[in-house]
Write an enzyme that holds these catalytic residues in place. Structure first.
Site, PDB file in Angstrom:
ATOM      1  N   ASP A  60      65.889  41.722   8.671  1.00 41.59           N
ATOM      2  CA  ASP A  60      65.928  42.953   9.469  1.00 41.59           C
ATOM      3  C   ASP A  60      65.608  44.165   8.580  1.00 41.59           C
ATOM      4  N   ILE A  61      64.710  45.037   9.031  1.00 43.02           N
ATOM      5  CA  ILE A  61      64.431  46.244   8.235  1.00 43.02           C
ATOM      6  C   ILE A  61      65.651  47.167   8.175  1.00 43.02           C
ATOM      7  N   PHE A  82      55.094  47.856  10.592  1.00 41.06           N
ATOM      8  CA  PHE A  82      54.819  47.546  12.000  1.00 41.06           C
ATOM      9  C   PHE A  82      56.112  47.247  12.759  1.00 41.06           C
ATOM     10  N   ALA A  83      57.169  46.868  12.035  1.00 44.65           N
ATOM     11  CA  ALA A  83      58.369  46.334  12.699  1.00 44.65           C
ATOM     12  C   ALA A  83      58.912  47.349  13.697  1.00 44.65           C
ATOM     13  N   ALA A  84      59.081  46.912  14.922  1.00 39.29           N
ATOM     14  CA  ALA A  84      59.576  47.817  15.966  1.00 39.29           C
ATOM     15  C   ALA A  84      59.864  47.027  17.231  1.00 39.29           C
ATOM     16  N   THR A 134      52.254  55.594  17.275  1.00 40.26           N
ATOM     17  CA  THR A 134      51.573  55.381  18.555  1.00 40.26           C
ATOM     18  C   THR A 134      51.145  56.713  19.184  1.00 40.26           C
ATOM     19  N   ASP A 135      50.107  56.653  20.004  1.00 38.98           N
ATOM     20  CA  ASP A 135      49.696  57.872  20.723  1.00 38.98           C
ATOM     21  C   ASP A 135      50.756  58.304  21.737  1.00 38.98           C
ATOM     22  N   SER A 160      58.907  55.737  23.187  1.00 41.43           N
ATOM     23  CA  SER A 160      58.089  56.726  22.462  1.00 41.43           C
ATOM     24  C   SER A 160      58.969  57.746  21.740  1.00 41.43           C
ATOM     25  N   LYS A 163      59.884  56.167  18.518  1.00 37.31           N
ATOM     26  CA  LYS A 163      58.754  56.184  17.575  1.00 37.31           C
ATOM     27  C   LYS A 163      58.542  57.600  17.028  1.00 37.31           C
ATOM     28  N   LYS A 198      52.845  42.481  27.948  1.00 35.90           N
ATOM     29  CA  LYS A 198      51.947  43.638  27.979  1.00 35.90           C
ATOM     30  C   LYS A 198      50.825  43.381  28.989  1.00 35.90           C
ATOM     31  N   ASN A 258      44.124  51.166  34.763  1.00 34.85           N
ATOM     32  CA  ASN A 258      44.721  49.826  34.757  1.00 34.85           C
ATOM     33  C   ASN A 258      44.017  48.916  35.765  1.00 34.85           C
TER      34      ASN A 258
HETATM   35  P1  NAD Z   1      55.182  43.325  18.719  1.00 38.23           P
HETATM   36  O1  NAD Z   1      56.290  43.614  19.663  1.00 38.23           O
HETATM   37  O2  NAD Z   1      54.155  42.321  19.084  1.00 38.23           O
HETATM   38  O3  NAD Z   1      55.788  42.884  17.307  1.00 38.23           O
HETATM   39  C1  NAD Z   1      56.868  43.533  16.702  1.00 38.23           C
HETATM   40  C2  NAD Z   1      57.323  42.686  15.529  1.00 38.23           C
HETATM   41  O4  NAD Z   1      58.403  43.358  14.876  1.00 38.23           O
HETATM   42  C3  NAD Z   1      57.863  41.306  15.948  1.00 38.23           C
HETATM   43  O5  NAD Z   1      57.311  40.314  15.124  1.00 38.23           O
HETATM   44  C4  NAD Z   1      59.354  41.432  15.747  1.00 38.23           C
HETATM   45  O6  NAD Z   1      59.980  40.194  15.430  1.00 38.23           O
HETATM   46  C5  NAD Z   1      59.440  42.410  14.590  1.00 38.23           C
HETATM   47  N1  NAD Z   1      60.708  43.132  14.520  1.00 38.23           N
HETATM   48  C6  NAD Z   1      61.374  43.736  15.536  1.00 38.23           C
HETATM   49  N2  NAD Z   1      62.512  44.270  15.099  1.00 38.23           N
HETATM   50  C7  NAD Z   1      62.570  44.038  13.751  1.00 38.23           C
HETATM   51  C8  NAD Z   1      63.485  44.363  12.735  1.00 38.23           C
HETATM   52  N3  NAD Z   1      64.613  45.047  13.007  1.00 38.23           N
HETATM   53  N4  NAD Z   1      63.240  43.977  11.458  1.00 38.23           N
HETATM   54  C9  NAD Z   1      62.104  43.258  11.185  1.00 38.23           C
HETATM   55  N5  NAD Z   1      61.196  42.911  12.116  1.00 38.23           N
HETATM   56  C10 NAD Z   1      61.430  43.301  13.388  1.00 38.23           C
HETATM   57  O7  NAD Z   1      54.518  44.737  18.413  1.00 38.23           O
HETATM   58  P2  NAD Z   1      52.999  45.160  18.201  1.00 38.23           P
HETATM   59  O8  NAD Z   1      52.386  45.395  19.513  1.00 38.23           O
HETATM   60  O9  NAD Z   1      52.374  44.251  17.229  1.00 38.23           O
HETATM   61  O10 NAD Z   1      53.207  46.605  17.528  1.00 38.23           O
HETATM   62  C11 NAD Z   1      53.332  46.735  16.117  1.00 38.23           C
HETATM   63  C12 NAD Z   1      53.503  48.198  15.771  1.00 38.23           C
HETATM   64  O11 NAD Z   1      52.394  48.960  16.249  1.00 38.23           O
HETATM   65  C13 NAD Z   1      54.748  48.827  16.405  1.00 38.23           C
HETATM   66  O12 NAD Z   1      55.322  49.705  15.468  1.00 38.23           O
HETATM   67  C14 NAD Z   1      54.202  49.597  17.600  1.00 38.23           C
HETATM   68  O13 NAD Z   1      55.027  50.708  17.906  1.00 38.23           O
HETATM   69  C15 NAD Z   1      52.850  50.023  17.078  1.00 38.23           C
HETATM   70  N6  NAD Z   1      51.808  50.216  18.092  1.00 38.23           N
HETATM   71  C16 NAD Z   1      51.491  49.208  18.959  1.00 38.23           C
HETATM   72  C17 NAD Z   1      50.450  49.382  19.850  1.00 38.23           C
HETATM   73  C18 NAD Z   1      50.043  48.301  20.820  1.00 38.23           C
HETATM   74  O14 NAD Z   1      49.190  48.538  21.666  1.00 38.23           O
HETATM   75  N7  NAD Z   1      50.567  47.089  20.737  1.00 38.23           N
HETATM   76  C19 NAD Z   1      49.737  50.596  19.876  1.00 38.23           C
HETATM   77  C20 NAD Z   1      50.116  51.621  18.995  1.00 38.23           C
HETATM   78  C21 NAD Z   1      51.139  51.401  18.086  1.00 38.23           C
HETATM   79  O1  DAU Z   2      49.523  53.525  23.760  1.00 33.30           O
HETATM   80  C1  DAU Z   2      50.082  52.711  22.760  1.00 33.30           C
HETATM   81  C2  DAU Z   2      51.191  51.872  23.352  1.00 33.30           C
HETATM   82  O2  DAU Z   2      50.559  50.894  24.188  1.00 33.30           O
HETATM   83  C3  DAU Z   2      52.048  51.192  22.284  1.00 33.30           C
HETATM   84  O3  DAU Z   2      52.704  52.161  21.532  1.00 33.30           O
HETATM   85  C4  DAU Z   2      53.062  50.246  22.947  1.00 33.30           C
HETATM   86  O4  DAU Z   2      53.796  49.550  21.955  1.00 33.30           O
HETATM   87  C5  DAU Z   2      52.314  49.258  23.812  1.00 33.30           C
HETATM   88  O5  DAU Z   2      53.236  48.427  24.496  1.00 33.30           O
HETATM   89  C6  DAU Z   2      51.431  49.991  24.821  1.00 33.30           C
HETATM   90  O6  DAU Z   2      52.250  50.692  25.803  1.00 33.30           O
HETATM   91  P1  DAU Z   2      51.883  50.719  27.366  1.00 33.30           P
HETATM   92  O7  DAU Z   2      53.105  51.004  28.120  1.00 33.30           O
HETATM   93  O8  DAU Z   2      50.692  51.574  27.597  1.00 33.30           O
HETATM   94  O9  DAU Z   2      51.414  49.173  27.519  1.00 33.30           O
HETATM   95  P2  DAU Z   2      51.669  48.100  28.673  1.00 33.30           P
HETATM   96  O10 DAU Z   2      50.797  46.935  28.362  1.00 33.30           O
HETATM   97  O11 DAU Z   2      53.121  47.840  28.892  1.00 33.30           O
HETATM   98  O12 DAU Z   2      51.109  48.819  29.962  1.00 33.30           O
HETATM   99  C7  DAU Z   2      49.764  49.280  30.031  1.00 33.30           C
HETATM  100  C8  DAU Z   2      49.585  49.959  31.368  1.00 33.30           C
HETATM  101  O13 DAU Z   2      49.648  48.961  32.405  1.00 33.30           O
HETATM  102  C9  DAU Z   2      50.676  50.961  31.695  1.00 33.30           C
HETATM  103  O14 DAU Z   2      50.107  52.034  32.422  1.00 33.30           O
HETATM  104  C10 DAU Z   2      51.631  50.193  32.598  1.00 33.30           C
HETATM  105  C11 DAU Z   2      50.709  49.224  33.328  1.00 33.30           C
HETATM  106  N1  DAU Z   2      51.315  47.927  33.713  1.00 33.30           N
HETATM  107  C12 DAU Z   2      51.925  47.193  32.756  1.00 33.30           C
HETATM  108  C13 DAU Z   2      52.509  45.983  33.040  1.00 33.30           C
HETATM  109  C14 DAU Z   2      53.201  45.172  31.972  1.00 33.30           C
HETATM  110  C15 DAU Z   2      51.218  47.481  35.024  1.00 33.30           C
HETATM  111  O15 DAU Z   2      50.633  48.135  35.889  1.00 33.30           O
HETATM  112  N2  DAU Z   2      51.796  46.263  35.317  1.00 33.30           N
HETATM  113  C16 DAU Z   2      52.453  45.513  34.388  1.00 33.30           C
HETATM  114  O16 DAU Z   2      52.980  44.421  34.751  1.00 33.30           O
END
Ligand code: NAD
Ligand code: DAU
Length: 353
Positions: A60-61, A82-84, A134-135, A160, A163, A198, A258
């Site tokens: 754990d971080i 990245f952990a979150a 994240t944005d 958010s 973050k 997602k 979407n």
């Molecule tokens: P994810 O949910 O797929 O993975 C998160 C990872 O963090 C997992 O492997 C989990 O086990 C680990 N984790 C959670 N809590 C922890 C802890 N306390 N200590 C150590 N490890 C821990 O997430 P992702 O989509 O890969 O996102 C990675 C990073 O990028 C995050 O910080 C997220 O906010 C950021 N981000 C994601 C997106 C996106 O679209 N997915 C966009 C912008 C920013």
């Molecule tokens: O913008 C960056 C962010 O993108 C990251 O910081 C987050 O970690 C990541 O999860 C993502 O957030 P969103 O909320 O945008 O992603 P999600 O895939 O959950 O949803 C994308 C869009 O689709 C959002 O407008 C919600 C919609 N949605 C999502 C799900 C899961 C639906 O309409 N139906 C669904 O079942």
């Protein structure tokens, strides 16, 4: 050889990043520290288990004792955090864990790294701490305008906000201690290994089973999509050349509603998998609480300063992604067993009744 502590490396972007880094460079050693929550999956990295430049540590971080032990035993040059907790819908139901991991965990990581990196004259040599943000910290846009690095914080979900809290802590470490932080802010990533809570993998998974495709509200919300490998290339460049104490927005100028995304997935699957996968599967469901309407990233700074731009057009990236899920149905079945089922029932339970 440079040693990088990658946290959250068993998740979606983290595992893609480790593959990208070790696949393209031989001068980096990666230590992957991951708690393996529901979102972390060692199957994502099984091909690297015996790689000479890769080490996995489960933890754990938020644990200073563990971080101290890692920094003591290894010559860490860089941290990429990245952990979150990352899913907005989960943050609406259970905000506490988001504060614990995203805010307190990041604070702990910053603190221990500073302790081990600082030397007497307060200079940090070539060390760098990349905070993956994240944005969503910028809030929601109306139809016009883009997020730049100077857009004020306006987070609107517990995710958010947590973050943004981490970003502020990271920035405070730079202002107070000169600690070498760089923050990256990216839009919605898509690609292999994304957990099917997602939008994109959830829709692919449901469509393959001909389950309803739950679109929140009118489905006209806009996200700015980036293929994950392009994101990994940008982070690598920031690690190598990014200016400390600054922020880089990362985006591919690829806004889609979407509904557009869901229809693209349906069209592909209908054509290549099963003609019965049609738009009739789309089901408009109750909107997400506080749903951000539009994200749109201006990536001019990283393009002009570091020479990065997204290489994968959406129509190519989405096909690659869908094909990856079709070829990894066992992976999909494994991650959607267990905890996923109870999560799905809680969020979407009434859909199929
Ligand atoms: P994810 O949910 O797929 O993975 C998160 C990872 O963090 C997992 O492997 C989990 O086990 C680990 N984790 C959670 N809590 C922890 C802890 N306390 N200590 C150590 N490890 C821990 O997430 P992702 O989509 O890969 O996102 C990675 C990073 O990028 C995050 O910080 C997220 O906010 C950021 N981000 C994601 C997106 C996106 O679209 N997915 C966009 C912008 C920013
Ligand atoms: O913008 C960056 C962010 O993108 C990251 O910081 C987050 O970690 C990541 O999860 C993502 O957030 P969103 O909320 O945008 O992603 P999600 O895939 O959950 O949803 C994308 C869009 O689709 C959002 O407008 C919600 C919609 N949605 C999502 C799900 C899961 C639906 O309409 N139906 C669904 O079942």
């Amino acid at each position: 050889m440079k040693t990088i502590l990658v946290t959250g490396g068993a998740g979606f972007i983290g595992s893609n990043f480790i593959h990208y880094l070790l696949g393209n460079y031989s001068e980096y050693k990666v230590i992957n520290l991951d708690l393996l929550t529901y979102a972390g999956n060692l199957e994502n990295l099984k091909d690297l288990a015996h790689h000479g430049n890769y080490l996995f540590i489960q933890g754990d971080i938020s644990s200073s004792a563990l971080l101290e032990a890692i920094f003591k035993a290894n010559p860490i040059d860089y941290v990429v955090n990245f952990a979150a907790e990352t899913h907005v819908d989960r943050s609406i139901r259970e905000p506490e864990i988001f504060v614990r991991t995203n805010v307190l965990g990041t604070a702990n990581l910053l603190n221990v790294a500073r302790k081990y990196w600082v030397n007497r004259d307060d200079s940090y040599g070539g060390n760098k701490f990349i905070q993956i943000s994240t944005d969503e910290v910028y809030g929601s846009l109306s139809a016009k305008g883009f997020f730049t690095e100077d857009t004020p914080y306006n987070p609107r979900s517990p995710y958010s906000a947590s973050k943004a809290g981490a970003d502020l802590l990271a920035q405070s470490f730079y202002a107070t201690y000169g600690f070498p932080v760089v923050i990256t802010r990216c839009g919605n990533n898509y690609g292999p290994y994304q957990f099917p809570e997602k939008l994109i993998p959830l829709m692919i998974n449901n469509a393959l089973q001909k389950k309803p495709l739950p679109v929140y509200g009118d489905g006209l919300q806009i996200r700015d999509w980036l293929y994950v490998e392009d994101h990994c290339a940008a982070i690598t460049l920031v690690l190598q050349k990014g200016k400390v104490g600054t922020v880089y927005n990362i985006g591919g100028r690829n806004e889609q509603t979407n509904l557009q995304v869901v229809k693209t997935i349906i069209n592909y699957l209908q054509k290549h998998v099963d003609p019965l996968i049609t738009v009739d599967l789309i089901k408009h469901v109750a909107d997400r609480k506080g749903h951000d309407r539009r994200y749109g990233i201006d990536p001019t700074k990283i393009q002009t300063e570091l020479g990065w731009s997204a290489q994968t057009p959406f129509h190519i990236g989405i096909e690659k992604t869908i094909r990856w899920y079709l070829e990894h149905q066992e992976w999909l079945a494994n991650v959607t067993s267990g905890e996923y089922q109870s999560y799905y029932q809680k969020i979407y339970g009434r859909l199929e009744q």
